[in-house]
Write a protein that holds these residues in place. Sequence first.
Motif, mmCIF file in Angstrom:
data_model
loop_
_atom_site.group_PDB
_atom_site.id
_atom_site.type_symbol
_atom_site.label_atom_id
_atom_site.label_comp_id
_atom_site.label_asym_id
_atom_site.label_seq_id
_atom_site.Cartn_x
_atom_site.Cartn_y
_atom_site.Cartn_z
ATOM 1 N N LEU A 25 0.832 -1.210 0.000
ATOM 2 C CA LEU A 25 0.000 0.000 0.000
ATOM 3 C C LEU A 25 0.860 1.250 0.000
ATOM 4 O O LEU A 25 0.546 2.235 -0.685
ATOM 5 C CB LEU A 25 -0.919 -0.018 1.216
ATOM 6 N N LEU A 29 0.856 4.290 -2.659
ATOM 7 C CA LEU A 29 0.642 5.654 -2.192
ATOM 8 C C LEU A 29 1.765 6.562 -2.657
ATOM 9 O O LEU A 29 1.535 7.700 -3.085
ATOM 10 C CB LEU A 29 0.547 5.675 -0.664
ATOM 11 N N THR A 34 -3.974 6.386 -5.407
ATOM 12 C CA THR A 34 -4.991 6.187 -4.382
ATOM 13 C C THR A 34 -6.173 5.389 -4.910
ATOM 14 O O THR A 34 -6.976 4.885 -4.121
ATOM 15 C CB THR A 34 -5.496 7.534 -3.828
ATOM 16 N N LEU A 37 -5.592 2.035 -3.599
ATOM 17 C CA LEU A 37 -5.889 1.987 -2.176
ATOM 18 C C LEU A 37 -7.395 1.954 -1.938
ATOM 19 O O LEU A 37 -7.887 1.211 -1.084
ATOM 20 C CB LEU A 37 -5.279 3.201 -1.460
ATOM 21 N N ILE A 64 -5.812 2.912 5.211
ATOM 22 C CA ILE A 64 -6.149 3.229 3.822
ATOM 23 C C ILE A 64 -7.018 4.471 3.746
ATOM 24 O O ILE A 64 -6.778 5.386 2.945
ATOM 25 C CB ILE A 64 -6.864 2.028 3.160
#
Length: 371
Positions: A25, A29, A34, A37, A64
Motif C-alpha cells: 500500500l 501511495l 490512491t 488503495l 487506507i
Amino acid sequence: MAKTIKQLMDGLAGSHEVGEVCRLLDAHLAGGDTAYLAEFGAALHARYSSGHAGAEHQFLFDRILWDVATRPGRAHVERALRLGLATRSRGGRPVRRAAAVLAEHQRPAALAGVFAAALDAGTAPEELRACLLHELVLRGAPVARLPEARAWAEASPYWAEHPLAWLPWTLDPLEGTPAMPRYWRGGVGYGHAYGLPKGTPLTGSADVPVEVGEDEPGLTAAVERWAGRYDGRVEAAVFQADGPVGPETLPGTLAALPLGCVERPTVVPTTAAEAWRQLFIAASTGGGREDDWWYGAYGRLAAWRSLAALAGAGPDSSAPEVARRAGDCAWYGFTAAGEWFNRDDMDLGFVALDAGRRRLAVLAATDYDGG
C-alpha cells in the motif's frame, strides 16, 4: 507475479501479519495511486465488515482511509468519501471528524466537489457540507470565495434551517486564531488549556448587594457536556446589582453570590477574546474523549452562544451584535480556593459585567474535580 487484491484478501483470512500488505500500500501511495488503495479498502470492507473483521483488518482499513483522505487533490477527496470517510471512520461523530480532517489536510479547491453535489447523499451527506464549511472558516480558509460552497448554501433547504447557518463565514476579530487539534494517521493531538487567564489578581473585599436575574439558557452551551462526566460540574447564573460593580468591589461581590464555585475567589481582568478562546476549546475538544467531542463547527457555535448569554445579547442577535455587546462588557476570569474547582487546566470561570456594570453573568465549569 504480483498478487491480485482477491489473493491478498484471501491471504489476510485468519492472519495477523499485515506487514507485506502495508508495504504494498505504501508503494502505491508513493506513486499517487490512491485508486488502488480505494479499491483495496472497498474489498477489505466488503470481505471483513460483517462480523469477521479483526483488529488487523480494521487497522488496514483505517490506514487506507486516512492515506486516501489526506492525499491532496479533489479525486482523492472523492475516493475517500466513497470509501466511507464520513460514515465508516472511527469515532462517535464520523461526519464531524471527516469534516475536520478534510479541512485540515485539503485545500478548499480540492473540496469544491463536496459542495457541488457530485457525490450522493450517502457518500457526502448534507451534514458533512455544513460542518466542513465552518471547519474551513476556523482554519482561515476564504470559503466565501468558493463558488460551489456559495451555490450549495443558497440552494440547500437543509442549510436554510441549520443552526450553523447563523455563524459568519469569516472569523470575527475576537475569535483570533482558534486553537485546533492536529490529526495524523491513527491519532489526534491537542494541548489546549483553560484555567485562570494571565493577569494581576484584583483585591478588595467590599461587595455590592445583588439579586438573581433572569435565566439565560444559552449560558452553559459551551460546557453542557461537562456536567456529570468524571464528577465534572457546571454552574451558571445571572445577577442584577444595586449599583455599578467595579474592580474594587467585584471580588467581594462575587464571593457573596449564592454559588458554590465562588468561595474565596481569585479574580483577574481579561477580555472577550480570551473568554471566547476558552469557551471554544471547552466546546470543541473538552468534556471527554474524542468520541465525545463536538469538533470545530459545533464548538464554534456553542462558544458564540455562551458568549452571547454572558454578554446579555438576545437570542435573535446576529454575530456582529454579539461581538459588539461583548466588547461593551468588562470581562474577568476567576478560580476559587474552595473544593469546587480542581484549579488546573481543566477548569474555567468567567464573569461578564454589562455596559452599565450592574448585570453580572457568571459561568464556571470543571471537567474533573479529582473525585
